[in-house]
Design a protein around this motif. Structure first.
Motif, PDB file in Angstrom:
ATOM      1  N   ILE A 134      -2.650  -7.830 -20.993  1.00 54.96           N
ATOM      2  CA  ILE A 134      -2.129  -6.847 -20.034  1.00 54.96           C
ATOM      3  C   ILE A 134      -2.035  -7.564 -18.690  1.00 54.96           C
ATOM      4  O   ILE A 134      -2.981  -8.239 -18.265  1.00 54.96           O
ATOM      5  N   ILE A 135      -0.871  -7.430 -18.062  1.00 56.71           N
ATOM      6  CA  ILE A 135      -0.652  -8.071 -16.760  1.00 56.71           C
ATOM      7  C   ILE A 135      -0.174  -6.983 -15.801  1.00 56.71           C
ATOM      8  O   ILE A 135       0.717  -6.193 -16.141  1.00 56.71           O
ATOM      9  N   ASN A 136      -0.758  -6.927 -14.635  1.00 58.22           N
ATOM     10  CA  ASN A 136      -0.360  -5.929 -13.635  1.00 58.22           C
ATOM     11  C   ASN A 136       0.147  -6.653 -12.390  1.00 58.22           C
ATOM     12  O   ASN A 136      -0.408  -7.686 -12.018  1.00 58.22           O
ATOM     13  N   THR A 137       1.170  -6.110 -11.761  1.00 56.99           N
ATOM     14  CA  THR A 137       1.615  -6.723 -10.509  1.00 56.99           C
ATOM     15  C   THR A 137       0.894  -6.039  -9.356  1.00 56.99           C
ATOM     16  O   THR A 137       1.104  -4.851  -9.083  1.00 56.99           O
ATOM     17  N   ALA A 138       0.018  -6.783  -8.715  1.00 55.68           N
ATOM     18  CA  ALA A 138      -0.660  -6.294  -7.503  1.00 55.68           C
ATOM     19  C   ALA A 138       0.073  -6.925  -6.307  1.00 55.68           C
ATOM     20  O   ALA A 138       1.311  -6.937  -6.267  1.00 55.68           O
ATOM     21  N   SER A 139      -0.669  -7.476  -5.355  1.00 58.53           N
ATOM     22  CA  SER A 139      -0.047  -8.095  -4.173  1.00 58.53           C
ATOM     23  C   SER A 139      -1.147  -8.744  -3.333  1.00 58.53           C
ATOM     24  O   SER A 139      -2.303  -8.291  -3.375  1.00 58.53           O
ATOM     25  N   VAL A 140      -0.776  -9.734  -2.527  1.00 57.39           N
ATOM     26  CA  VAL A 140      -1.755 -10.224  -1.537  1.00 57.39           C
ATOM     27  C   VAL A 140      -2.131  -9.102  -0.570  1.00 57.39           C
ATOM     28  O   VAL A 140      -3.203  -9.115   0.018  1.00 57.39           O
ATOM     29  N   ALA A 141      -1.242  -8.088  -0.470  1.00 55.64           N
ATOM     30  CA  ALA A 141      -1.541  -6.930   0.386  1.00 55.64           C
ATOM     31  C   ALA A 141      -2.761  -6.156  -0.110  1.00 55.64           C
ATOM     32  O   ALA A 141      -3.389  -5.427   0.655  1.00 55.64           O
ATOM     33  N   GLY A 142      -3.106  -6.339  -1.383  1.00 54.33           N
ATOM     34  CA  GLY A 142      -4.297  -5.688  -1.932  1.00 54.33           C
ATOM     35  C   GLY A 142      -5.567  -6.488  -1.696  1.00 54.33           C
ATOM     36  O   GLY A 142      -6.663  -6.015  -1.976  1.00 54.33           O
ATOM     37  N   LEU A 143      -5.413  -7.707  -1.192  1.00 55.77           N
ATOM     38  CA  LEU A 143      -6.582  -8.558  -0.939  1.00 55.77           C
ATOM     39  C   LEU A 143      -6.982  -8.539   0.531  1.00 55.77           C
ATOM     40  O   LEU A 143      -8.130  -8.796   0.877  1.00 55.77           O
ATOM     41  N   GLN A 144      -6.021  -8.280   1.391  1.00 59.23           N
ATOM     42  CA  GLN A 144      -6.292  -8.302   2.832  1.00 59.23           C
ATOM     43  C   GLN A 144      -5.396  -7.279   3.512  1.00 59.23           C
ATOM     44  O   GLN A 144      -4.204  -7.191   3.196  1.00 59.23           O
ATOM     45  N   ALA A 145      -5.977  -6.521   4.451  1.00 63.64           N
ATOM     46  CA  ALA A 145      -5.186  -5.521   5.178  1.00 63.64           C
ATOM     47  C   ALA A 145      -4.178  -6.215   6.100  1.00 63.64           C
ATOM     48  O   ALA A 145      -4.397  -7.353   6.523  1.00 63.64           O
ATOM     49  N   GLY A 146      -3.104  -5.526   6.403  1.00 66.05           N
ATOM     50  CA  GLY A 146      -2.177  -6.019   7.414  1.00 66.05           C
ATOM     51  C   GLY A 146      -0.896  -6.621   6.871  1.00 66.05           C
ATOM     52  O   GLY A 146       0.037  -6.884   7.626  1.00 66.05           O
ATOM     53  N   TRP A 147      -0.830  -6.833   5.550  1.00 64.21           N
ATOM     54  CA  TRP A 147       0.382  -7.427   4.983  1.00 64.21           C
ATOM     55  C   TRP A 147       1.474  -6.392   4.778  1.00 64.21           C
ATOM     56  O   TRP A 147       2.640  -6.758   4.593  1.00 64.21           O
ATOM     57  N   SER A 148       1.104  -5.134   4.724  1.00 65.01           N
ATOM     58  CA  SER A 148       2.080  -4.098   4.363  1.00 65.01           C
ATOM     59  C   SER A 148       1.559  -2.749   4.861  1.00 65.01           C
ATOM     60  O   SER A 148       0.428  -2.657   5.334  1.00 65.01           O
ATOM     61  N   PRO A 149       2.371  -1.682   4.738  1.00 63.66           N
ATOM     62  CA  PRO A 149       1.898  -0.362   5.170  1.00 63.66           C
ATOM     63  C   PRO A 149       0.599   0.061   4.461  1.00 63.66           C
ATOM     64  O   PRO A 149       0.271  -0.436   3.379  1.00 63.66           O
ATOM     65  N   HIS A 150      -0.096   1.022   5.089  1.00 66.26           N
ATOM     66  CA  HIS A 150      -1.435   1.415   4.611  1.00 66.26           C
ATOM     67  C   HIS A 150      -1.508   1.695   3.114  1.00 66.26           C
ATOM     68  O   HIS A 150      -2.338   1.147   2.399  1.00 66.26           O
ATOM     69  N   LEU A 151      -0.665   2.643   2.657  1.00 69.60           N
ATOM     70  CA  LEU A 151      -0.858   3.129   1.287  1.00 69.60           C
ATOM     71  C   LEU A 151      -0.513   2.056   0.258  1.00 69.60           C
ATOM     72  O   LEU A 151      -1.143   1.972  -0.796  1.00 69.60           O
TER      73      LEU A 151
END
Ligand code: NAD
Length: 276
Positions: A134-151
Protein backbone atom coordinates in the motif's frame (compact mmCIF):
# COMPACT_ATOMS: atom_id res chain seq x y z
CA UNK A 1 9.82 -5.81 -15.46
CA UNK A 2 9.90 -5.11 -11.73
CA UNK A 3 6.10 -5.42 -11.38
CA UNK A 4 5.57 -8.32 -13.76
CA UNK A 5 2.11 -9.88 -13.33
CA UNK A 6 1.11 -7.55 -10.51
CA UNK A 7 -2.24 -5.80 -10.25
CA UNK A 8 -2.41 -2.18 -9.11
CA UNK A 9 -5.05 0.42 -8.39
CA UNK A 10 -3.91 4.03 -8.67
CA UNK A 11 -6.32 6.74 -7.56
CA UNK A 12 -6.10 10.21 -9.07
CA UNK A 13 -4.51 8.47 -12.07
CA UNK A 14 -6.05 10.79 -14.63
CA UNK A 15 -3.41 13.48 -14.13
CA UNK A 16 0.02 14.42 -12.76
CA UNK A 17 1.70 11.97 -10.39
CA UNK A 18 -1.02 9.31 -10.77
CA UNK A 19 -0.85 9.34 -14.58
CA UNK A 20 2.96 9.16 -14.58
CA UNK A 21 2.75 6.25 -12.11
CA UNK A 22 0.24 4.38 -14.28
CA UNK A 23 2.63 4.68 -17.23
CA UNK A 24 5.64 3.51 -15.18
CA UNK A 25 3.70 0.63 -13.56
CA UNK A 26 2.57 -0.62 -16.98
CA UNK A 27 6.15 -0.27 -18.31
CA UNK A 28 7.22 -2.51 -15.44
CA UNK A 29 4.66 -5.20 -16.30
CA UNK A 30 1.68 -4.37 -14.04
CA UNK A 31 -2.01 -4.24 -14.84
CA UNK A 32 -3.39 -0.89 -13.65
CA UNK A 33 -6.87 0.23 -12.72
CA UNK A 34 -6.78 3.94 -13.54
CA UNK A 35 -9.18 5.41 -10.98
CA UNK A 36 -10.27 9.03 -11.00
CA UNK A 37 -13.40 11.08 -10.41
CA UNK A 38 -12.84 12.87 -13.74
CA UNK A 39 -12.95 10.74 -16.84
CA UNK A 40 -11.64 12.78 -19.77
CA UNK A 41 -7.89 12.59 -19.16
CA UNK A 42 -8.15 9.17 -17.51
CA UNK A 43 -9.89 7.68 -20.57
CA UNK A 44 -7.22 9.10 -22.89
CA UNK A 45 -4.54 7.54 -20.67
CA UNK A 46 -6.23 4.14 -20.72
CA UNK A 47 -6.42 4.37 -24.51
CA UNK A 48 -2.69 5.05 -24.59
CA UNK A 49 -1.87 2.15 -22.22
CA UNK A 50 -3.96 -0.47 -24.04
CA UNK A 51 -4.96 -3.82 -22.50
CA UNK A 52 -2.79 -3.38 -19.42
CA UNK A 53 -5.08 -0.65 -18.09
CA UNK A 54 -8.74 0.01 -17.44
CA UNK A 55 -10.60 3.06 -16.19
CA UNK A 56 -12.83 3.16 -13.13
CA UNK A 57 -14.68 6.31 -12.16
CA UNK A 58 -14.54 6.76 -8.40
CA UNK A 59 -14.66 9.54 -5.87
CA UNK A 60 -12.24 8.39 -3.18
CA UNK A 61 -14.27 10.12 -0.47
CA UNK A 62 -17.20 7.76 -1.14
CA UNK A 63 -16.97 4.35 0.55
CA UNK A 64 -19.35 2.82 -2.01
CA UNK A 65 -17.10 4.01 -4.86
CA UNK A 66 -13.91 2.74 -3.22
CA UNK A 67 -15.44 -0.64 -2.42
CA UNK A 68 -16.66 -0.95 -6.03
CA UNK A 69 -13.23 0.16 -7.34
CA UNK A 70 -11.44 -2.59 -5.43
CA UNK A 71 -14.12 -5.08 -6.55
CA UNK A 72 -13.52 -4.07 -10.18
CA UNK A 73 -9.76 -4.78 -9.96
CA UNK A 74 -10.51 -8.16 -8.38
CA UNK A 75 -13.15 -9.24 -10.87
CA UNK A 76 -11.04 -8.06 -13.82
CA UNK A 77 -7.64 -9.46 -12.80
CA UNK A 78 -8.29 -11.73 -9.77
CA UNK A 79 -5.91 -10.13 -7.26
CA UNK A 80 -4.64 -6.83 -5.86
CA UNK A 81 -0.92 -6.34 -5.22
CA UNK A 82 -0.53 -2.56 -5.12
CA UNK A 83 -2.96 0.01 -3.75
CA UNK A 84 -1.67 3.50 -4.52
CA UNK A 85 -3.86 6.03 -2.69
CA UNK A 86 -2.79 9.13 -4.56
CA UNK A 87 -5.86 11.23 -5.42
CA UNK A 88 -5.80 14.70 -3.93
CA UNK A 89 -6.46 18.39 -4.34
CA UNK A 90 -5.32 21.60 -2.69
CA UNK A 91 -8.14 21.80 -0.15
CA UNK A 92 -9.29 24.93 1.62
CA UNK A 93 -7.07 27.98 1.33
CA UNK A 94 -7.01 31.10 3.49
CA UNK A 95 -6.50 32.47 6.98
CA UNK A 96 -7.59 30.09 9.74
CA UNK A 97 -10.51 32.30 10.82
CA UNK A 98 -12.06 32.18 7.33
CA UNK A 99 -12.13 28.39 6.99
CA UNK A 100 -15.62 26.94 7.38
CA UNK A 101 -16.49 23.53 8.78
CA UNK A 102 -17.67 22.58 5.27
CA UNK A 103 -14.21 23.48 3.91
CA UNK A 104 -12.71 21.35 6.66
CA UNK A 105 -14.93 18.35 5.91
CA UNK A 106 -14.42 18.48 2.13
CA UNK A 107 -10.64 18.74 2.49
CA UNK A 108 -10.39 15.89 4.98
CA UNK A 109 -12.93 13.74 3.13
CA UNK A 110 -10.66 13.58 0.09
CA UNK A 111 -7.17 13.84 1.56
CA UNK A 112 -7.57 11.67 4.68
CA UNK A 113 -10.79 9.67 4.42
CA UNK A 114 -9.97 8.83 0.78
CA UNK A 115 -6.65 7.29 1.82
CA UNK A 116 -8.23 5.52 4.78
CA UNK A 117 -10.92 3.96 2.56
CA UNK A 118 -8.37 2.74 0.02
CA UNK A 119 -6.38 1.08 2.80
CA UNK A 120 -9.50 -0.34 4.43
CA UNK A 121 -10.82 -2.03 1.29
CA UNK A 122 -7.45 -3.27 0.01
CA UNK A 123 -6.52 -4.83 3.36
CA UNK A 124 -8.75 -7.95 3.44
CA UNK A 125 -7.63 -8.97 -0.06
CA UNK A 126 -3.94 -8.42 0.62
CA UNK A 127 -4.16 -10.14 4.00
CA UNK A 128 -5.77 -13.15 2.37
CA UNK A 129 -3.04 -13.17 -0.35
CA UNK A 130 -0.35 -12.81 2.34
CA UNK A 131 1.27 -10.00 0.35
CA UNK A 132 0.70 -6.49 -0.89
CA UNK A 133 2.10 -2.98 -1.02
CA UNK A 134 0.00 0.00 0.00
CA UNK A 135 1.43 3.37 -1.02
CA UNK A 136 -0.09 6.70 -0.01
CA UNK A 137 0.78 10.11 -1.40
CA UNK A 138 1.50 12.45 1.50
CA UNK A 139 3.70 15.57 1.14
CA UNK A 140 6.64 17.39 2.70
CA UNK A 141 3.82 19.70 3.85
CA UNK A 142 2.87 16.91 6.27
CA UNK A 143 6.35 16.91 7.81
CA UNK A 144 6.75 20.63 8.43
CA UNK A 145 4.28 23.51 8.69
CA UNK A 146 4.45 26.37 6.22
CA UNK A 147 4.70 24.54 2.91
CA UNK A 148 1.00 24.80 2.13
CA UNK A 149 -2.35 25.99 3.54
CA UNK A 150 -3.34 24.81 7.03
CA UNK A 151 -5.74 21.99 6.26
CA UNK A 152 -3.63 20.50 3.47
CA UNK A 153 -0.63 20.35 5.85
CA UNK A 154 -2.63 18.77 8.64
CA UNK A 155 -4.29 16.27 6.29
CA UNK A 156 -0.92 15.18 4.88
CA UNK A 157 0.51 14.84 8.41
CA UNK A 158 -2.45 12.55 9.13
CA UNK A 159 -1.64 10.48 6.02
CA UNK A 160 1.93 10.00 7.24
CA UNK A 161 0.77 8.88 10.68
CA UNK A 162 -1.95 6.64 9.26
CA UNK A 163 0.69 5.00 7.03
CA UNK A 164 2.89 4.17 10.02
CA UNK A 165 0.01 3.01 12.19
CA UNK A 166 -1.36 0.68 9.49
CA UNK A 167 2.14 -0.63 8.66
CA UNK A 168 2.47 -1.82 12.27
CA UNK A 169 -0.79 -3.76 12.04
CA UNK A 170 -0.31 -5.33 8.61
CA UNK A 171 3.31 -6.48 8.89
CA UNK A 172 2.17 -9.83 10.34
CA UNK A 173 0.31 -10.53 7.08
CA UNK A 174 3.17 -9.69 4.72
CA UNK A 175 1.50 -6.42 3.72
CA UNK A 176 3.63 -3.27 3.63
CA UNK A 177 2.36 0.30 3.91
CA UNK A 178 4.50 3.31 3.01
CA UNK A 179 3.96 6.86 1.86
CA UNK A 180 5.75 9.28 -0.42
CA UNK A 181 6.30 12.90 0.57
CA UNK A 182 6.79 14.84 -2.66
CA UNK A 183 8.22 18.33 -2.72
CA UNK A 184 7.00 20.67 -5.45
CA UNK A 185 6.08 18.69 -8.57
CA UNK A 186 5.00 20.20 -11.89
CA UNK A 187 1.33 19.17 -12.00
CA UNK A 188 -1.98 21.00 -12.35
CA UNK A 189 -2.44 20.79 -8.56
CA UNK A 190 0.80 22.63 -7.86
CA UNK A 191 0.09 25.15 -10.64
CA UNK A 192 -3.21 25.94 -8.95
CA UNK A 193 -5.53 25.04 -11.84
CA UNK A 194 -6.99 21.61 -12.55
CA UNK A 195 -6.84 22.48 -16.27
CA UNK A 196 -3.28 23.87 -16.30
CA UNK A 197 -1.81 23.83 -19.80
CA UNK A 198 1.69 22.60 -20.69
CA UNK A 199 2.72 26.26 -21.12
CA UNK A 200 1.54 27.08 -17.60
CA UNK A 201 3.44 24.09 -16.21
CA UNK A 202 6.58 25.18 -18.10
CA UNK A 203 6.21 28.68 -16.69
CA UNK A 204 5.97 27.23 -13.17
CA UNK A 205 9.07 25.07 -13.74
CA UNK A 206 11.03 28.11 -14.88
CA UNK A 207 9.79 30.33 -12.04
CA UNK A 208 10.48 27.93 -9.15
CA UNK A 209 13.29 25.82 -10.60
CA UNK A 210 15.99 28.46 -10.23
CA UNK A 211 15.80 28.50 -6.42
CA UNK A 212 15.78 24.71 -5.97
CA UNK A 213 18.77 22.69 -4.75
CA UNK A 214 18.99 20.71 -8.01
CA UNK A 215 18.04 23.69 -10.17
CA UNK A 216 14.63 22.27 -11.07
CA UNK A 217 11.30 21.34 -9.55
CA UNK A 218 10.11 17.75 -9.68
CA UNK A 219 8.52 15.98 -12.60
CA UNK A 220 5.63 13.57 -11.92
CA UNK A 221 7.87 10.69 -13.07
CA UNK A 222 10.25 11.42 -10.16
CA UNK A 223 7.45 10.38 -7.82
CA UNK A 224 6.34 7.54 -10.09
CA UNK A 225 9.86 6.08 -9.90
CA UNK A 226 9.70 6.11 -6.08
CA UNK A 227 6.29 4.44 -6.26
CA UNK A 228 7.67 1.68 -8.51
CA UNK A 229 10.37 1.00 -5.93
CA UNK A 230 7.92 0.94 -3.01
CA UNK A 231 5.59 -1.32 -5.02
CA UNK A 232 8.33 -3.76 -6.03
CA UNK A 233 10.16 -6.48 -4.07
CA UNK A 234 13.26 -4.26 -4.08
CA UNK A 235 11.71 -2.51 -1.06
CA UNK A 236 10.55 -5.74 0.64
CA UNK A 237 12.22 -4.72 3.95
CA UNK A 238 10.64 -1.25 3.94
CA UNK A 239 7.38 -0.50 5.73
CA UNK A 240 6.02 2.39 7.79
CA UNK A 241 8.33 4.67 5.84
CA UNK A 242 7.72 8.26 4.70
CA UNK A 243 9.88 8.55 1.58
CA UNK A 244 10.82 12.16 0.88
CA UNK A 245 11.25 12.89 -2.86
CA UNK A 246 11.81 16.61 -3.09
CA UNK A 247 15.11 17.36 -4.85
CA UNK A 248 16.65 18.29 -1.48
CA UNK A 249 14.10 20.95 -0.54
CA UNK A 250 13.40 19.48 2.90
CA UNK A 251 17.12 19.39 3.72
CA UNK A 252 16.99 23.16 4.14
CA UNK A 253 17.32 26.38 2.19
CA UNK A 254 20.39 26.67 -0.05
CA UNK A 255 22.10 29.70 1.49
CA UNK A 256 23.92 30.67 -1.69
CA UNK A 257 20.66 30.81 -3.68
CA UNK A 258 18.81 32.65 -0.90
CA UNK A 259 21.54 35.29 -0.77
CA UNK A 260 22.35 35.60 -4.46
CA UNK A 261 22.15 39.38 -4.37
CA UNK A 262 24.31 39.61 -1.27
CA UNK A 263 27.06 37.36 -2.65
CA UNK A 264 26.96 39.21 -5.97
CA UNK A 265 27.94 42.43 -4.18
CA UNK A 266 30.45 40.83 -1.83
CA UNK A 267 32.48 37.93 -3.25
CA UNK A 268 32.45 34.75 -1.14
CA UNK A 269 35.78 34.21 0.60
CA UNK A 270 37.11 32.13 3.44
CA UNK A 271 35.92 33.30 6.83
CA UNK A 272 38.80 33.25 9.32
CA UNK A 273 38.37 33.65 13.07
CA UNK A 274 41.24 36.12 13.23
CA UNK A 275 39.41 38.38 10.77
CA UNK A 276 42.22 38.43 8.15
P1 NAD B 1 -3.19 16.54 -10.18
O1 NAD B 1 -4.19 17.62 -9.99
O2 NAD B 1 -2.37 16.51 -11.40
O3 NAD B 1 -3.90 15.10 -10.05
C1 NAD B 1 -4.81 14.81 -9.04
C2 NAD B 1 -5.87 13.85 -9.58
O4 NAD B 1 -6.69 13.46 -8.48
C3 NAD B 1 -6.78 14.48 -10.64
O5 NAD B 1 -6.85 13.66 -11.78
C4 NAD B 1 -8.13 14.57 -9.93
O6 NAD B 1 -9.24 14.41 -10.82
C5 NAD B 1 -8.03 13.43 -8.94
N1 NAD B 1 -8.93 13.60 -7.80
C6 NAD B 1 -9.08 14.69 -7.02
N2 NAD B 1 -10.01 14.46 -6.08
C7 NAD B 1 -10.45 13.20 -6.28
C8 NAD B 1 -11.42 12.38 -5.63
N3 NAD B 1 -12.15 12.84 -4.61
N4 NAD B 1 -11.60 11.12 -6.09
C9 NAD B 1 -10.90 10.66 -7.15
N5 NAD B 1 -10.00 11.39 -7.81
C10 NAD B 1 -9.78 12.64 -7.37
O7 NAD B 1 -2.27 16.62 -8.88
P2 NAD B 1 -0.95 15.82 -8.42
O8 NAD B 1 0.02 16.84 -8.05
O9 NAD B 1 -0.60 14.74 -9.36
O10 NAD B 1 -1.52 15.19 -7.05
C11 NAD B 1 -1.41 13.83 -6.72
C12 NAD B 1 -1.12 13.72 -5.23
O11 NAD B 1 0.16 14.28 -4.96
C13 NAD B 1 -2.12 14.46 -4.34
O12 NAD B 1 -2.43 13.65 -3.22
C14 NAD B 1 -1.33 15.68 -3.90
O13 NAD B 1 -1.79 16.20 -2.67
C15 NAD B 1 0.07 15.10 -3.81
N6 NAD B 1 1.17 16.06 -3.82
C16 NAD B 1 1.40 16.85 -4.93
C17 NAD B 1 2.48 17.74 -4.90
C18 NAD B 1 2.78 18.65 -6.07
O14 NAD B 1 3.63 19.57 -5.91
N7 NAD B 1 2.17 18.44 -7.21
C19 NAD B 1 3.29 17.83 -3.78
C20 NAD B 1 3.03 17.01 -2.68
C21 NAD B 1 1.98 16.12 -2.73
Amino acid sequence: MRLDGQVAIITGAGSGIGAASARRFVDEGAKVLVADMHEVKALALVDELGDAAAFFQADVSSEDDVEAMVGEALSRWGRLDIMFNNAGFGGAIGPVETITTDDFDITFDVLVKGVFLGIKHATPIMREQGSGSIINTASVAGLQAGWSPHLYSVAKAAVIHLTKSVALELGDYGVRCNCICPGIIATPLAAGFAKATDDQLDEMKARFGRTQVLGRIGDPVDIANAAVWLASDESSYVTGHAQVVDGGAFAGKPWNKQHESMTAQRPIKLYRPDGR
